[in-house]
Design an enzyme around this catalytic site. Structure first.
Site, PDB file in Angstrom:
ATOM      1  N   LYS A 104       0.834  -1.206   0.000  1.00  0.00           N
ATOM      2  CA  LYS A 104       0.000   0.000   0.000  1.00  0.00           C
ATOM      3  C   LYS A 104       0.868   1.254   0.000  1.00  0.00           C
ATOM      4  CE  LYS A 104      -2.086   2.974   3.259  1.00  0.00           C
ATOM      5  NZ  LYS A 104      -2.273   3.222   4.688  1.00  0.00           N
ATOM      6  N   CYS A 118     -19.605   6.509   4.267  1.00  0.00           N
ATOM      7  CA  CYS A 118     -19.589   5.054   4.471  1.00  0.00           C
ATOM      8  C   CYS A 118     -18.619   4.728   5.600  1.00  0.00           C
ATOM      9  CB  CYS A 118     -19.199   4.338   3.176  1.00  0.00           C
ATOM     10  SG  CYS A 118     -19.519   2.566   3.197  1.00  0.00           S
ATOM     11  N   CYS A 138     -26.231   5.755   5.312  1.00  0.00           N
ATOM     12  CA  CYS A 138     -26.823   5.296   4.055  1.00  0.00           C
ATOM     13  C   CYS A 138     -27.895   6.256   3.540  1.00  0.00           C
ATOM     14  CB  CYS A 138     -27.406   3.899   4.240  1.00  0.00           C
ATOM     15  SG  CYS A 138     -26.188   2.655   4.747  1.00  0.00           S
ATOM     16  N   CYS A 161     -26.177   8.812   1.318  1.00  0.00           N
ATOM     17  CA  CYS A 161     -25.361   8.272   0.231  1.00  0.00           C
ATOM     18  C   CYS A 161     -26.203   8.104  -1.032  1.00  0.00           C
ATOM     19  CB  CYS A 161     -24.762   6.927   0.642  1.00  0.00           C
ATOM     20  SG  CYS A 161     -23.693   6.205  -0.617  1.00  0.00           S
ATOM     21  N   CYS A 199     -26.331   0.236  -4.005  1.00  0.00           N
ATOM     22  CA  CYS A 199     -25.500  -0.395  -2.980  1.00  0.00           C
ATOM     23  C   CYS A 199     -26.258  -1.563  -2.369  1.00  0.00           C
ATOM     24  CB  CYS A 199     -25.107   0.617  -1.897  1.00  0.00           C
ATOM     25  SG  CYS A 199     -24.067  -0.098  -0.595  1.00  0.00           S
TER      26      CYS A 199
END
Length: 406
Positions: A262, A330, A337, A340, A348
């Site tokens: 990463k 999120c 939610c 979103c 989703c």
């Protein structure tokens, strides 16, 4: 025995509504006997028909409501009202799409194994990108305190690359805000390696600083004891093997102590502009699994899964896009939610239905309020109604209504 008036009326009602044939016949004979006069004829005034329930209980007629005269709307109001109804009206239900994750296919012509991407990934990514730039997820900590933004702009490119590497090494298991504070301490409190030299974060000062002091400067980050050792060992490697610069290959970066895939791919992308892999952290791993793009056990598996099908043009920015979404909407705990767009648009699979339902209602009420405001503005004008009029003209209209000069 004396009886009350209520008891008498009750008895009368029960006698009137009785349907027993024997009692009915007895009552009829009794009434007929008492009605005979001396000549054996029946008295007309004494002959009564059996009582009906409607004779005992008076009927109550309902009053018809007074018809209301319909209010006539002006053509302008009708037009605006129609626009509101058309805007708020629910769109017809769409056919539910079957979401398919990334999957392997064998090319019959070449025999190679190909990875087909999730069928809705482009639509999902576009919506999230819009949220990150102008929606609910646009103000995230990574936007101002992310590792790629912590390097100082006033230093040379070589020192700036070193800043990026140190910021990434400190960022593991640490929030962006905490990492930002630790980097600022290194910029301002790290002593110079010799008298007369500038202090602050550079390779020479890291080589000369006492490990205990360095550990105190970065104590707020996670695993600061190990990171102190990694940074001191990395400084020696950069001095001896890379002429004081950082490696420009993923192999060289991952060979440094404490640097994994990463950090390596992010550092290579930010410091050298080489986008050879995807920097996948816990946010990217968690969110892509929530979407059903793949089923992986850790960030490294998610990185390999994404690199198998995601176009390279998105490799550099996907970390910034999804980390910002994970920091604002999120969230790992308490996902929003209802705010979103993926949940509101049914994109989703992991969205909580209760929150989405509330979010849709609030959004509709917000649209109604905005349109009602437009109606008020439209009614202030004379003649043709102009919705979404110029703000300066609206101010003049409101001033004219208040009695002020336009």
């Amino acid at each position: 025995m004396r009886t009350s008036k209520i008891s008498q009326e009750t008895s009368k009602l029960l006698n009137a509504t009785s349907v027993s044939p024997r009692r009915s016949t007895r009552n009829s004979i009794s009434r007929f006997a008492h009605s005979l006069n001396g000549n054996g004829h029946v008295k007309d005034e004494d002959f009564e028909e059996p009582l009906d329930i409607e004779d005992v209980i008076p009927s109550r007629k309902r009053k018809r409501p007074t018809p209301r005269t319909p209010t006539k709307l002006s053509p302008s109001k009708i037009r605006v009202k129609t626009e509101i109804e058309e805007t708020i009206a629910f769109s017809p239900a769409k056919e539910r799409k079957v979401r398919k994750p990334a999957r392997k296919f064998k090319n019959e012509e070449t025999g190679d194994i190909e990875i087909h991407p999730p069928n809705d990934w482009a639509e999902v990514y576009a919506v999230v990108k819009e949220m990150r730039t102008s929606g609910a997820a646009q103000h995230a900590a990574v936007d101002t305190m992310g590792c790629e933004r912590l390097a100082q702009e006033t230093v040379s490119p070589k020192v700036k690359r070193f800043h990026t590497l140190i910021a990434l090494m400190l960022s593991s298991q640490t929030k962006d805000t905490t990492n930002f504070q630790a980097m600022n301490r290194l910029y301002t409190e790290l002593p110079p390696y010799k008298e007369g030299a500038p202090g602050g974060l550079n390779l020479e000062n890291i080589l000369a600083v006492d490990p205990k002091l360095l550990n105190e400067l970065i104590w707020a980050v996670g695993f600061h004891n190990n990171k102190t050792k990694y940074i001191k060992a990395t400084a020696d490697i950069l001095r001896d093997q890379y002429d004081g610069d950082i490696p420009d290959t993923i192999e060289g970066l991952m060979a440094l102590p404490g640097v994994g895939p990463k950090m390596g791919y992010l550092c290579l992308s930010v410091a050298w502009g080489k986008h050879e892999g995807i920097g996948v952290d816990v946010h990217v791993h968690r969110i892509t699994n929530l979407w059903g793009w793949h089923k992986t056990k850790g960030p490294e598996e998610s990185r390999l899964a994404l690199q198998a099908w995601l176009p390279k043009e998105f490799w550099h920015e996907i970390n910034w896009v999804l980390v910002g979404l994970g920091q604002t909407v999120c969230l790992p705990v308490g996902r929003k939610c209802g705010e979103c767009e993926l949940g509101l648009r049914g994109l989703c699979k992991a969205a909580e239905r209760g929150k989405v339902t509330i979010g849709r209602k609030l959004k509709q009420e917000s649209i109604k309020d905005e349109l009602k405001t437009e109606v008020v503005k439209a009614e202030l004008t004379e003649g043709e109604v102009v919705v979404n009029a110029d703000p300066e003209k609206d101010v003049k209209i409101l001033n004219r209504v208040d009695g002020e000069t336009a």
